[in-house]
Write an enzyme that holds these catalytic residues in place. Structure first.
Site, short mmCIF file in Angstrom:
data_model
loop_
_atom_site.label_atom_id
_atom_site.label_comp_id
_atom_site.label_asym_id
_atom_site.label_seq_id
_atom_site.Cartn_x
_atom_site.Cartn_y
_atom_site.Cartn_z
N HIS A 447 0.98 -1.10 -0.08
CA HIS A 447 0.02 0.06 0.05
C HIS A 447 0.77 1.28 0.04
CE1 HIS A 447 -3.47 -2.49 1.98
NE2 HIS A 447 -3.13 -2.93 0.85
N GLU A 675 -4.40 -5.92 -26.36
CA GLU A 675 -4.28 -6.38 -25.02
C GLU A 675 -4.05 -7.89 -25.02
OE1 GLU A 675 -6.86 -4.12 -22.00
OE2 GLU A 675 -8.02 -4.42 -24.09
N ASP A 699 -1.76 -5.28 -19.79
CA ASP A 699 -2.40 -6.52 -20.16
C ASP A 699 -1.70 -7.34 -21.17
OD1 ASP A 699 -4.23 -7.03 -18.36
OD2 ASP A 699 -5.69 -5.79 -19.34
N CYS A 746 -1.41 3.01 -24.56
CA CYS A 746 -2.06 3.76 -23.58
C CYS A 746 -1.74 3.10 -22.03
CB CYS A 746 -3.49 3.77 -23.71
SG CYS A 746 -4.33 2.18 -23.92
#
Length: 819
Positions: A447, A675, A699, A746
């Site tokens: 985190h 992807e 991906d 992207c």
């Protein structure tokens, strides 16, 4: 809806507070900044600016104006006199605190409250902070066990036996999702860990669930009673069989641990950047807990409630800030913290302690420590590690009760050194003082690492306990790109590092100054540098950063946390507002990218053994054509006025694209995301039919290299600069060129300045990145000479690994070094 105006001497402060208020209240609330003077960077206030902001904020329901100090009040009063009598009657000047007041006002305005109620809530923004008084004391607290068992009512229960399959079991975010799902139904739900013989525990308690110690592969028994017991069980079963998935947070593209440098330590690169400064150990001091008893339990409970509410506000503010800067996945870190603050496993023992005569701070601390003990007895290392989060949150409540401030704030600037940081500690770091983060433990998916990237702080994690022995004030050179830390570097080494740091800072300043200029290569080719955004508020940030347009609008934000999908009119309004904000710049809208690995509450899907290879993206949209058709109609209406294009995610076959086109209104320009490796290899088949390709390297990389980018153990393999991935990018551009179709990237690789020459050399003509990265990527484009870049790409695809490409690639010169 009541509008809000923020008046400040600083335009940056006014815009920042307005952005925070919009995120907290929803983009529907009109929040207008009115800060600074006409001269860029000048401090001051201007009545004309305030007047214009009031007029923009007014929708007929009135405006509340918040001001910082001094002349801001005078300017607001002058603006009030300049308004038309009709509008003047609808405006209230509020003495509320600027930040807390703006957030409270925005939330209240979103609920449809009137002007007076909005102003009243704004005015009370500091009450929780101001109300806390406590007494010092040092006696050790008595502990009370935390009951997680649920009483067995006489009513017969419905039940399901389920197997938990996600990697870390019922840890923070999956447990939070479980609690949130259970809470939607009128039913009492309990859970037993059959495999570990623990429970039952209430499904409405995050902590109770966590202390069951549910790990991957464990069987749980879920029981439900009440009017909606069957519906609750069905929803929870669906959630569990889908793997309790939450969207993977973006990972750094740096390679795994490097060899330790001479005179230094090696860790894992968690957030890029360079920093040079003294070590500042961040050791949180637990607030003192008074030991005295009390005679007025109601007063103690009231004080504790206010302290918890204040901490809740702090957490929500941190969540909103991180959401605005980084996105929904990163901000979801704080959802579990919010649930902790309302968890009966904490509140129940605390209340009983207060009723028995303990003061509020002692009763609260006893409950926290008892629960921490429950966590500590679990077998799972990942879940045991949540003790730090629990105690940190508990300490924040104690601080509020004592009327003080957290003692983890840096007193002197430098490099933050710690065993590990909690999300709250990381989010609370002042960038003016914290130049970098180095931790002994943790990983690139922790985190704190996620938040460090969101805050733009260089970070190296998992360097080992040796860093904790470094004396306070020792000079450190932190390389967040390579994942190394130099300790007391030699004079010449320090001078070289400082030179690199100065050069990078100069480049950053220059990049920002030229951010609104086109990105043109050395040989005159214009490359569009667009932004990836995920909300209406992000569009303004993209424009401010100098983006040429939006290359990826993630529309999932419209579909989250709701029981039914948005209708056409709602989608049209949001898409149109984003397009208006872009003021003529291009906008590429990605249709809903959801599915088994990114579940939506209103979608019912069958369980899948491997949801990453299941019904997601375009596959789900074609199964639910009414969702796709509604979204496309809304997009078409916006495209009639603005330069909007649409792209479909996760397309793997031409038949899928053709099926989507059957639902697409005439005249809407469409393309696909690449992807899936098969799509890249079949690009010549797609090229005659699509208007453009946009390559999602996140991906594409994980599918090509069979390395889950959300799995820290193999994240280092998922490097977008691997020659196999670069070859697939080249296959797409080679197929697009004869058809005169443009190709963009992207994914995160587009924002890696080391990758920019390679991508352009492969034939990519558009790069879409996080708004904050636009200036640096534009500058990287300006250093590229395409002939040399093509040769660079040709050499790179012949190398053996992504690490080899990185080691030999020089982003400053755009060339490969000789091995």
């Amino acid at each position: 809806m009541v509008g809000i105006v923020i008046v400040s001497h600083s335009s940056t402060l006014a815009e920042g507070v307005a952005e925070l208020a919009r995120e907290m209240g929803d983009s529907e609330v009109r929040v207008e900044p009115a800060g600074g003077l006409d001269e860029p960077g000048a401090l001051g206030t201007d009545a004309v600016r305030v007047l214009a902001a009031i007029e923009r904020a007014d929708s007929g329901d009135g405006v509340v104006v918040l001001m910082d100090l001094g002349s801001a009040v005078l300017s607001a009063e002058m603006a009030l006199e300049m308004l038309s009598p009709e509008l003047r009657e609808r405006v209230l000047l509020s003495e509320a605190p600027l930040v807390e007041g703006a957030v409270a006002a925005a939330v209240t305005a979103r609920l449809g409250a009137g002007r007076a109620a909005v102003a009243s809530e704004a005015r009370g923004g500091l009450q929780a902070k101001a109300a806390q008084l406590g007494s010092p004391g040092g006696a050790a607290p008595e502990t009370e066990s935390v009951p997680v068992a649920v009483p067995e009512p006489a009513e017969a229960a419905l039940e399901r036996r389920l197997t938990v399959t996600n990697e870390h079991g019922l840890h923070a975010r999956p447990a939070a999702r479980f609690v949130q799902t259970a809470g939607r139904f009128d039913a009492d739900v309990s859970v037993r860990n059959v495999s570990a013989t623990r429970g039952p525990a209430s499904a409405r308690s995050l902590n109770a669930l966590a202390t069951l110690g549910v790990r991957q592969g464990h069987e749980i028994l879920v029981e439900a009673r009440g009017p909606q017991a069957a519906e609750a069980l069905a929803a929870l079963e669906d959630l569990v069989v889908r793997g309790l998935r939450d969207e993977a947070a973006p990972l750094p593209t740096a390679t795994p641990r490097q060899p330790a440098p001479k005179g230094g330590l090696s860790g894992i690169a968690a957030s890029p950047g360079l920093a040079l400064g003294p070590a500042r150990h961040l050791r949180a001091k637990t607030p003192e807990v008074p030991a005295h008893d009390v005679a007025d339990p109601a007063h103690e409970q009231s004080g504790l409630d206010e302290a918890i509410a204040a901490v809740r506000g702090e957490v929500e503010t941190a969540r909103a800030s991180v959401h605005a800067r980084a996105g929904e996945a990163e901000a979801a870190i704080f959802e579990a913290h919010l649930l902790l603050l309302s968890d009966e496993a904490l509140l129940g023992p605390t209340g009983r302690g207060i009723e028995s005569g303990r003061n509020g701070a002692r009763a609260w601390n006893d409950a926290v420590e008892a629960l921490a003990g429950e966590y500590g007895r679990l077998e799972d290392d990942y879940q045991r590690a949540r003790v730090a989060d629990l105690r940190a949150l508990g300490d924040r409540v104690l601080v509020q009760l004592g009327g003080g401030h957290p003692e983890t704030a840096l007193e002197e600037p430098g490099v933050v050194v710690a065993a590990e940081l909690t999300p709250a500690q990381t989010a609370g770091l002042d960038p003016a003082k914290a130049s970098a983060i180095v931790t002994a433990y943790g990983g690139p998916t922790s985190h704190s690492a996620i938040l460090a990237r969101a805050l733009g702080l260089p970070a190296v994690v998992a360097v080992g306990e040796a860093i904790l022995a470094v004396a306070e004030g020792t000079e450190l050179a932190v390389d967040g790109d390579a994942g190394t830390v130099l300790i007391e570097p030699a004079t010449d080494v320090e001078a070289e590092f400082a030179g690199r740091l100065r050069a990078r800072r100069r480049a950053e300043v220059g990049s920002r100054a030229r951010a609104h200029e086109p990105a043109i290569t050395l040989d005159g080719t214009v490359v569009e540098v667009a932004a990836n955004i995920g909300s209406a508020a992000d569009a303004a940030a993209a424009v401010e950063a100098g983006a040429d347009g939006v290359g990826l609008l993630r529309t999932e934000f419209l579909f989250l946390d709701r029981d039914s999908p948005p209708d056409e009119e709602e989608q049209f309004d949001v898409y149109r507002r984003i397009a208006e904000t872009l003021a003529g710049r291009s906008l590429v809208l990605r249709t809903l990218d959801a599915g088994a690995d990114k579940p939506l509450a209103f979608l019912e899907q069958a369980a899948e053994d491997n949801p990453f290879l299941g019904v997601r993206g375009i596959r789900l949209s074609l199964e639910r054509p009414e969702l796709l058709a509604t979204q496309l109609r809304a997009a078409k209406r916006v495209a009639a006025e603005f330069p909007l294009k649409v792209m479909f995610p996760m397309v793997a076959a031409l038949s899928e694209y053709r099926a989507a086109l059957e639902l697409t209104p005439d005249g809407l320009e469409t393309g696909i995301m690449v992807e899936v490796p098969a799509t890249a290899l079949a690009a010549p088949v797609f090229a005659p039919h699509v208007a453009f390709f946009s390559i999602g390297t996140n991906d594409l990389t994980q599918y090509t290299l069979a390395a889950d980018r959300g799995n820290a153990r193999v994240a280092g393999l998922a490097d977008g600069l691997h020659p196999a991935v670069l070859r697939l990018v080249g296959a797409v551009t080679a197929a697009a060129e004869p058809e005169a179709k443009w190709v963009g990237v992207c994914g995160e690789l587009a924002g890696d300045v080391q990758a920019v020459p390679l991508l352009l050399g492969l034939g990519v003509t558009e790069l879409s990145v996080a708004p904050a990265l636009v200036p640096a990527v534009k500058d990287a484009v300006r250093r590229v000479e395409l002939v040399a870049a093509r040769q660079l790409a040709l050499e790179a695809v012949g190398l053996a690994s992504g690490r080899e490409v990185r080691e030999r690639s020089d982003p400053e010169t755009g060339s490969l070094t000789v091995p």
